[in-house]
Design a protein around this motif. Structure first.
Motif, PDB file in Angstrom:
ATOM      1  N   SER A 139      73.803  52.927  61.802  1.00  0.00           N
ATOM      2  CA  SER A 139      73.294  53.437  62.860  1.00  0.00           C
ATOM      3  C   SER A 139      71.814  53.237  62.957  1.00  0.00           C
ATOM      4  O   SER A 139      71.012  53.149  63.947  1.00  0.00           O
ATOM      5  CB  SER A 139      73.429  54.893  63.318  1.00  0.00           C
ATOM      6  N   ALA A 140      71.146  53.003  61.923  1.00  0.00           N
ATOM      7  CA  ALA A 140      69.587  52.649  61.682  1.00  0.00           C
ATOM      8  C   ALA A 140      69.231  51.461  62.376  1.00  0.00           C
ATOM      9  O   ALA A 140      68.190  51.453  63.061  1.00  0.00           O
ATOM     10  CB  ALA A 140      69.058  52.964  60.408  1.00  0.00           C
TER      11      ALA A 140
ATOM     12  N   ARG B  78      69.095  51.701  65.868  1.00  0.00           N
ATOM     13  CA  ARG B  78      67.813  52.627  66.409  1.00  0.00           C
ATOM     14  C   ARG B  78      66.571  51.739  66.379  1.00  0.00           C
ATOM     15  O   ARG B  78      65.904  51.790  67.322  1.00  0.00           O
ATOM     16  CB  ARG B  78      67.824  53.992  65.509  1.00  0.00           C
TER      17      ARG B  78
ATOM     18  N   ASN C  66      69.903  60.279  57.660  1.00  0.00           N
ATOM     19  CA  ASN C  66      70.768  59.777  58.774  1.00  0.00           C
ATOM     20  C   ASN C  66      70.110  58.650  59.453  1.00  0.00           C
ATOM     21  O   ASN C  66      68.893  58.285  59.239  1.00  0.00           O
ATOM     22  CB  ASN C  66      70.812  61.044  59.679  1.00  0.00           C
ATOM     23  N   GLY C  67      70.848  57.988  60.117  1.00  0.00           N
ATOM     24  CA  GLY C  67      70.254  56.740  61.059  1.00  0.00           C
ATOM     25  C   GLY C  67      68.820  57.056  61.590  1.00  0.00           C
ATOM     26  O   GLY C  67      67.962  56.144  61.753  1.00  0.00           O
ATOM     27  N   GLU C  68      68.690  58.185  62.492  1.00  0.00           N
ATOM     28  CA  GLU C  68      67.596  58.512  63.148  1.00  0.00           C
ATOM     29  C   GLU C  68      66.255  58.430  61.955  1.00  0.00           C
ATOM     30  O   GLU C  68      65.343  57.962  62.024  1.00  0.00           O
ATOM     31  CB  GLU C  68      67.661  59.567  63.841  1.00  0.00           C
ATOM     32  N   ALA C  69      66.530  59.205  61.075  1.00  0.00           N
ATOM     33  CA  ALA C  69      65.247  59.497  60.269  1.00  0.00           C
ATOM     34  C   ALA C  69      64.938  58.094  59.284  1.00  0.00           C
ATOM     35  O   ALA C  69      63.845  57.969  58.817  1.00  0.00           O
ATOM     36  CB  ALA C  69      65.842  60.489  58.942  1.00  0.00           C
ATOM     37  N   CYS C  70      66.157  57.569  59.071  1.00  0.00           N
ATOM     38  CA  CYS C  70      65.813  56.211  58.529  1.00  0.00           C
ATOM     39  C   CYS C  70      64.996  55.252  59.106  1.00  0.00           C
ATOM     40  O   CYS C  70      64.078  54.681  58.600  1.00  0.00           O
ATOM     41  CB  CYS C  70      67.233  55.625  57.859  1.00  0.00           C
ATOM     42  N   ALA C  71      65.436  55.001  60.439  1.00  0.00           N
ATOM     43  CA  ALA C  71      64.643  54.257  61.281  1.00  0.00           C
ATOM     44  C   ALA C  71      63.461  54.472  61.408  1.00  0.00           C
ATOM     45  O   ALA C  71      62.442  53.780  61.426  1.00  0.00           O
ATOM     46  CB  ALA C  71      65.338  54.281  62.625  1.00  0.00           C
ATOM     47  N   ARG C  72      63.177  55.908  61.530  1.00  0.00           N
ATOM     48  CA  ARG C  72      61.643  56.308  61.779  1.00  0.00           C
ATOM     49  C   ARG C  72      61.022  56.577  60.327  1.00  0.00           C
ATOM     50  O   ARG C  72      59.700  55.650  60.669  1.00  0.00           O
ATOM     51  CB  ARG C  72      61.722  58.075  61.764  1.00  0.00           C
TER      52      ARG C  72
ATOM     53  N   ALA D 184      64.131  50.206  69.318  1.00  0.00           N
ATOM     54  CA  ALA D 184      62.694  50.505  69.165  1.00  0.00           C
ATOM     55  C   ALA D 184      61.942  49.136  69.128  1.00  0.00           C
ATOM     56  O   ALA D 184      60.865  48.882  69.209  1.00  0.00           O
ATOM     57  CB  ALA D 184      62.264  51.196  67.856  1.00  0.00           C
TER      58      ALA D 184
END
Length: 129
Positions: A16-17, A20, A85-91, A24
């Protein structure tokens, strides 16, 4: 003009990263999305080299492979934070790109944790040899 990053996310990172990162505005794909879920590290490096992508991984072996091959490409970003998680990884990836994206575009091996980024230009060989 904003640089265009092309990222290839390794198997240990959340799929999921990649979605995301695309949301972006980053050209990102997960190895599982291109049928490389069981690929060897060397195969992932070759795919990234041919496609002019930066490999993003949790695996320290990629930096070793770059050094042994005296490689100028591809760049590799190793994340030293597991279970994101995907969100934290992408960030985290976006934060690293903001700090050293131009170096990764030029050819580098980077290691990032929650507090710092270490960066070495490619090739990783000892300049004194």
């Amino acid at each position: 003009m904003t640089p265009t990053f092309r990222l290839l996310l390794d198997q240990g990172l959340p799929r999921s990263a990649a979605a995301r990162l695309r949301a972006a505005g980053v050209d990102a794909i997960h190895v599982a999305e291109i049928g490389m879920w069981a690929a060897l590290d060397e195969e992932i490096l070759e795919q990234a080299r041919q496609s002019k992508q930066v490999v993003v991984t949790l695996d320290a072996d990629f930096h070793t492979l770059l050094a042994l091959a005296d490689a100028n490409a591809p760049s590799v970003l190793r994340l030293r934070v597991e279970r994101l998680n995907g969100e934290a990884c992408a960030r985290m990836i976006l934060d690293v790109l903001a700090v050293c994206g131009s170096e990764l575009l030029a050819g580098a091996a980077a290691t990032a944790d929650l507090t710092r980024v270490r960066l070495r230009r490619l090739p990783l060989t000892d300049p004194g040899r």
